[in-house]
Write a protein that holds these residues in place. Structure first.
Motif, PDB file in Angstrom:
ATOM      1  N   LEU A  34     -15.775   0.949  -5.776  1.00  0.00           N
ATOM      2  CA  LEU A  34     -16.129   0.837  -4.557  1.00  0.00           C
ATOM      3  C   LEU A  34     -17.746   0.608  -4.536  1.00  0.00           C
ATOM      4  CD1 LEU A  34     -14.976   4.361  -2.648  1.00  0.00           C
ATOM      5  CD2 LEU A  34     -14.128   1.872  -2.239  1.00  0.00           C
ATOM      6  N   SER A  35     -18.182  -0.117  -3.704  1.00  0.00           N
ATOM      7  CA  SER A  35     -19.471  -0.536  -3.898  1.00  0.00           C
ATOM      8  C   SER A  35     -20.146  -0.816  -2.328  1.00  0.00           C
ATOM      9  CB  SER A  35     -19.787  -1.833  -4.340  1.00  0.00           C
ATOM     10  OG  SER A  35     -18.973  -2.849  -3.675  1.00  0.00           O
ATOM     11  N   ALA A  36     -21.308  -1.343  -2.088  1.00  0.00           N
ATOM     12  CA  ALA A  36     -21.924  -1.435  -0.691  1.00  0.00           C
ATOM     13  C   ALA A  36     -22.126  -2.808  -0.375  1.00  0.00           C
ATOM     14  CB  ALA A  36     -22.975  -0.284  -0.479  1.00  0.00           C
ATOM     15  N   ASP A  96     -26.258  -4.415   3.838  1.00  0.00           N
ATOM     16  CA  ASP A  96     -26.463  -3.302   4.848  1.00  0.00           C
ATOM     17  C   ASP A  96     -26.230  -2.004   4.844  1.00  0.00           C
ATOM     18  OD1 ASP A  96     -24.091  -3.637   5.286  1.00  0.00           O
ATOM     19  OD2 ASP A  96     -24.133  -4.100   7.506  1.00  0.00           O
ATOM     20  N   GLY A  97     -25.620  -1.568   3.665  1.00  0.00           N
ATOM     21  CA  GLY A  97     -25.415  -0.299   3.224  1.00  0.00           C
ATOM     22  C   GLY A  97     -23.836   0.290   3.574  1.00  0.00           C
ATOM     23  N   ARG A  98     -23.089  -0.642   4.112  1.00  0.00           N
ATOM     24  CA  ARG A  98     -21.930  -0.150   4.439  1.00  0.00           C
ATOM     25  C   ARG A  98     -20.973  -0.247   3.085  1.00  0.00           C
ATOM     26  NH1 ARG A  98     -21.346   2.563   9.373  1.00  0.00           N
ATOM     27  NH2 ARG A  98     -22.916   1.344  10.886  1.00  0.00           N
ATOM     28  N   LEU A  99     -20.121   0.758   2.875  1.00  0.00           N
ATOM     29  CA  LEU A  99     -19.152   1.021   1.947  1.00  0.00           C
ATOM     30  C   LEU A  99     -18.045  -0.429   1.913  1.00  0.00           C
ATOM     31  CD1 LEU A  99     -19.148   3.101  -0.435  1.00  0.00           C
ATOM     32  CD2 LEU A  99     -17.076   4.198   0.914  1.00  0.00           C
ATOM     33  N   GLN A 100     -17.834  -0.992   0.661  1.00  0.00           N
ATOM     34  CA  GLN A 100     -16.748  -1.656   0.583  1.00  0.00           C
ATOM     35  C   GLN A 100     -15.644  -1.433  -0.563  1.00  0.00           C
ATOM     36  OE1 GLN A 100     -18.398  -5.697   0.362  1.00  0.00           O
ATOM     37  NE2 GLN A 100     -19.474  -5.055  -1.458  1.00  0.00           N
ATOM     38  N   GLY A 101     -14.645  -1.954  -0.324  1.00  0.00           N
ATOM     39  CA  GLY A 101     -13.610  -1.595  -1.279  1.00  0.00           C
ATOM     40  C   GLY A 101     -12.174  -1.005  -0.647  1.00  0.00           C
ATOM     41  N   THR A 102     -11.495  -0.808  -1.753  1.00  0.00           N
ATOM     42  CA  THR A 102     -10.187  -0.420  -1.236  1.00  0.00           C
ATOM     43  C   THR A 102      -9.556   1.158  -1.837  1.00  0.00           C
ATOM     44  OG1 THR A 102      -9.037  -2.593  -0.976  1.00  0.00           O
ATOM     45  CG2 THR A 102      -7.616  -0.851  -1.049  1.00  0.00           C
ATOM     46  N   VAL A 131      -8.996   0.334   3.787  1.00  0.00           N
ATOM     47  CA  VAL A 131      -9.858  -0.568   3.203  1.00  0.00           C
ATOM     48  C   VAL A 131     -11.242  -0.884   4.192  1.00  0.00           C
ATOM     49  CG1 VAL A 131     -10.067  -3.100   3.086  1.00  0.00           C
ATOM     50  CG2 VAL A 131      -7.766  -1.992   2.843  1.00  0.00           C
ATOM     51  N   PHE A 132     -12.227  -0.798   3.308  1.00  0.00           N
ATOM     52  CA  PHE A 132     -13.654  -0.820   3.885  1.00  0.00           C
ATOM     53  C   PHE A 132     -13.998  -2.335   3.784  1.00  0.00           C
ATOM     54  CE2 PHE A 132     -13.391   3.371   2.103  1.00  0.00           C
ATOM     55  CZ  PHE A 132     -13.090   4.192   3.324  1.00  0.00           C
ATOM     56  N   ARG A 133     -14.089  -2.928   4.793  1.00  0.00           N
ATOM     57  CA  ARG A 133     -14.567  -4.469   4.682  1.00  0.00           C
ATOM     58  C   ARG A 133     -15.305  -4.909   6.089  1.00  0.00           C
ATOM     59  NH1 ARG A 133      -8.818  -5.403   5.757  1.00  0.00           N
ATOM     60  NH2 ARG A 133      -8.742  -6.813   7.599  1.00  0.00           N
ATOM     61  N   GLU A 134     -16.187  -5.836   5.923  1.00  0.00           N
ATOM     62  CA  GLU A 134     -16.852  -6.336   7.086  1.00  0.00           C
ATOM     63  C   GLU A 134     -17.496  -5.190   8.058  1.00  0.00           C
ATOM     64  OE1 GLU A 134     -13.833  -8.536   8.912  1.00  0.00           O
ATOM     65  OE2 GLU A 134     -13.791  -9.941   7.326  1.00  0.00           O
ATOM     66  N   ARG A 192     -16.378  -2.240   8.683  1.00  0.00           N
ATOM     67  CA  ARG A 192     -15.171  -1.452   9.219  1.00  0.00           C
ATOM     68  C   ARG A 192     -14.190  -0.686   8.528  1.00  0.00           C
ATOM     69  NH1 ARG A 192     -16.652  -0.403  14.330  1.00  0.00           N
ATOM     70  NH2 ARG A 192     -14.522  -0.406  14.987  1.00  0.00           N
ATOM     71  N   THR A 193     -13.707   0.148   8.940  1.00  0.00           N
ATOM     72  CA  THR A 193     -12.713   0.983   8.294  1.00  0.00           C
ATOM     73  C   THR A 193     -11.363   0.384   8.661  1.00  0.00           C
ATOM     74  OG1 THR A 193     -14.048   2.610   7.747  1.00  0.00           O
ATOM     75  CG2 THR A 193     -11.948   3.075   7.308  1.00  0.00           C
ATOM     76  N   PHE A 194     -10.392  -0.095   7.780  1.00  0.00           N
ATOM     77  CA  PHE A 194      -8.987  -0.478   8.256  1.00  0.00           C
ATOM     78  C   PHE A 194      -8.061   0.208   7.699  1.00  0.00           C
ATOM     79  CE2 PHE A 194     -11.898  -4.185   8.860  1.00  0.00           C
ATOM     80  CZ  PHE A 194     -11.440  -4.797   9.960  1.00  0.00           C
ATOM     81  N   LEU A 195      -6.916   0.552   8.456  1.00  0.00           N
ATOM     82  CA  LEU A 195      -5.702   1.050   7.754  1.00  0.00           C
ATOM     83  C   LEU A 195      -4.830   0.085   8.323  1.00  0.00           C
ATOM     84  CD1 LEU A 195      -4.283   3.716   6.676  1.00  0.00           C
ATOM     85  CD2 LEU A 195      -3.770   4.410   8.630  1.00  0.00           C
ATOM     86  N   GLY A 196      -4.347  -0.628   7.024  1.00  0.00           N
ATOM     87  CA  GLY A 196      -3.484  -1.940   7.360  1.00  0.00           C
ATOM     88  C   GLY A 196      -4.020  -2.852   7.964  1.00  0.00           C
ATOM     89  N   PRO A 197      -3.822  -3.313   9.305  1.00  0.00           N
ATOM     90  CA  PRO A 197      -4.434  -4.407   9.942  1.00  0.00           C
ATOM     91  C   PRO A 197      -5.282  -3.801  11.161  1.00  0.00           C
ATOM     92  CG  PRO A 197      -2.162  -4.195  10.828  1.00  0.00           C
ATOM     93  CD  PRO A 197      -2.257  -3.132   9.751  1.00  0.00           C
ATOM     94  N   PHE A 198      -5.306  -2.386  11.158  1.00  0.00           N
ATOM     95  CA  PHE A 198      -6.012  -1.834  12.338  1.00  0.00           C
ATOM     96  C   PHE A 198      -7.230  -1.254  11.948  1.00  0.00           C
ATOM     97  CE2 PHE A 198      -1.239  -1.118  12.515  1.00  0.00           C
ATOM     98  CZ  PHE A 198      -1.005  -1.505  13.710  1.00  0.00           C
ATOM     99  N   ALA A 199      -8.193  -1.758  12.885  1.00  0.00           N
ATOM    100  CA  ALA A 199      -9.630  -1.156  12.502  1.00  0.00           C
ATOM    101  C   ALA A 199      -9.742   0.271  13.153  1.00  0.00           C
ATOM    102  CB  ALA A 199     -10.563  -2.215  13.086  1.00  0.00           C
ATOM    103  N   LEU A 200     -10.134   1.225  12.458  1.00  0.00           N
ATOM    104  CA  LEU A 200     -10.315   2.611  12.897  1.00  0.00           C
ATOM    105  C   LEU A 200     -11.766   2.972  13.220  1.00  0.00           C
ATOM    106  CD1 LEU A 200      -7.970   4.667  10.051  1.00  0.00           C
ATOM    107  CD2 LEU A 200      -7.217   3.369  12.494  1.00  0.00           C
TER     108      LEU A 200
END
Length: 348
Positions: free
Chosen positions: A269-271, A274-280, A328-331, A333-341
């Motif tokens: 995982l990285s950032a 702008d400081g948001r976490l990214q990765g799976t 998934v943390f991307r863009e 946002r936090t996604f569970l499958g295709p859904f942004a939570l």
């Protein structure tokens, strides 16, 4: 003629007392030297921090503990980073054995106040707040922090805090345990965080996930390039670390919220800049529908209710059986499958 009985010299009786007094004088000299050195180095460190943009304030710095301990105490302690994050304590004490000044225990018996930059203050009250640090001569000292039964109270005008209380909070840091030939091992640290029996604020996402139960989490990881966690600027120490390519590796953990539970893992995982976490993060979840449905029904403005509702419907298809999921943390946002939570966790 009778011989006179031999007379014993009384000097032999005073020899042990003399040796004791000499030892006491030598030990006292060492204690006062150590206490002076500790206080002098602390003041020098404070001045160095101030020169780097930190704001450090305290009153009544004093030394005590003779003969076997060295104890530093100060009142109205406040430490503010260039980022604006701050920690304050009405009274703070640090103590070490005089024969082993490499290990210190820090106590905040009157509680702490956490100032979140731009979000306001949170008072932390607990019957037991301790931090211990040892191995000060190592590149990375061993650090342990423990709060028992903490209660979090938001100051007036501050943003809400996700939890209201917990049974225990623990944090541990140590040098990374790996063969010396492992690339980057000298610049890595192992981190473990435990949140036990946490209760969310009314209407918040934690309360929703736990369905009025309690949240318990344990997360461990390796922080690579930890030597970059320095030179705090307005964005915080993670800003420089992120720019240098810092990563969390070997992420492992366990979560339980009400009737739902999951184990989690991630290789890296990285950032983002702008400081948001990214990765799976891979999740092996047990009865996840209850937690997701509770999240969807929470009153938190940070939660995307439409996305959470979609994830709830998808989980309902699986029933209440164990299921493998990907978070998934991307863009940002936090996604569970295709859904942004919700927004992705923010490091700085």
């Amino acid at each position: 003629m009778t011989d006179a009985a031999p007379r014993h010299k009384r000097s032999g009786l005073f020899a042990p007392i003399g040796l004791f007094l000499i030892a006491l004088a030598v030990w006292s000299g060492w204690w006062f030297y150590l206490a002076h050195q500790v206080q002098t180095r602390l003041v020098a460190q404070v001045e160095a921090m101030r020169g780097s943009g930190w704001t450090v304030a305290y009153t009544g710095l004093g030394t005590s503990g003779w003969p076997f301990r060295v104890r530093l105490e100060a009142g109205n302690v406040s430490v503010t980073a260039p980022s604006g994050h701050a920690l304050a304590a009405p009274q703070l004490a640090a103590e070490a054995n005089a024969w082993n000044p490499d290990k210190w225990v820090i106590a905040a018996d009157d509680g702490l106040v956490l100032n979140r930059a731009g979000k306001g203050k949170v008072a932390i009250g607990a019957p037991y707040i301790r931090a211990s640090v040892h191995g000060l001569s190592q590149r990375w000292p061993n650090l342990a922090v423990e709060l028992q039964q903490p209660v979090f109270t938001v100051h007036q005008g501050a943003e809400v805090f996700p939890i209201s209380r917990a049974g225990k909070i623990e944090f541990y840091l140590r040098p990374h345990l790996a063969p010396s030939t492992t690339p980057g091992v000298e610049n890595s640290v192992d981190v473990l965080f435990r949140l036990i029996d946490a209760e969310g604020r009314p209407g918040g996402p934690v309360e929703g996930m736990a369905r009025n139960g309690k949240l318990t989490a344990q997360i461990e990881t390796v922080v690579e390039d930890a030597n970059r966690l320095q030179g705090a600027d307005a964005a915080g120490i993670f800003s420089a670390w992120t720019r240098a390519g810092g990563r969390f590796t070997a992420v492992r953990g366990e979560l339980s919220a009400g009737d739902s539970a999951a184990t989690l893992s991630s290789d890296v995982l990285s950032a983002t800049p702008d400081g948001r976490l990214q990765g799976t993060v891979a999740l092996q979840a047990r009865q996840p529908m209850a937690a997701i449905a509770g999240l969807a029904g929470s009153g938190s403005g940070a939660v995307n209710r439409a996305g959470a509702a979609g994830a709830t419907a998808a989980a309902a298809v699986q029933g209440n059986e164990d299921v493998n999921l990907s978070l998934v943390f991307r863009e940002g946002r936090t996604f569970l499958g295709p859904f942004a939570l919700a927004p992705a966790p923010k490091l700085f």
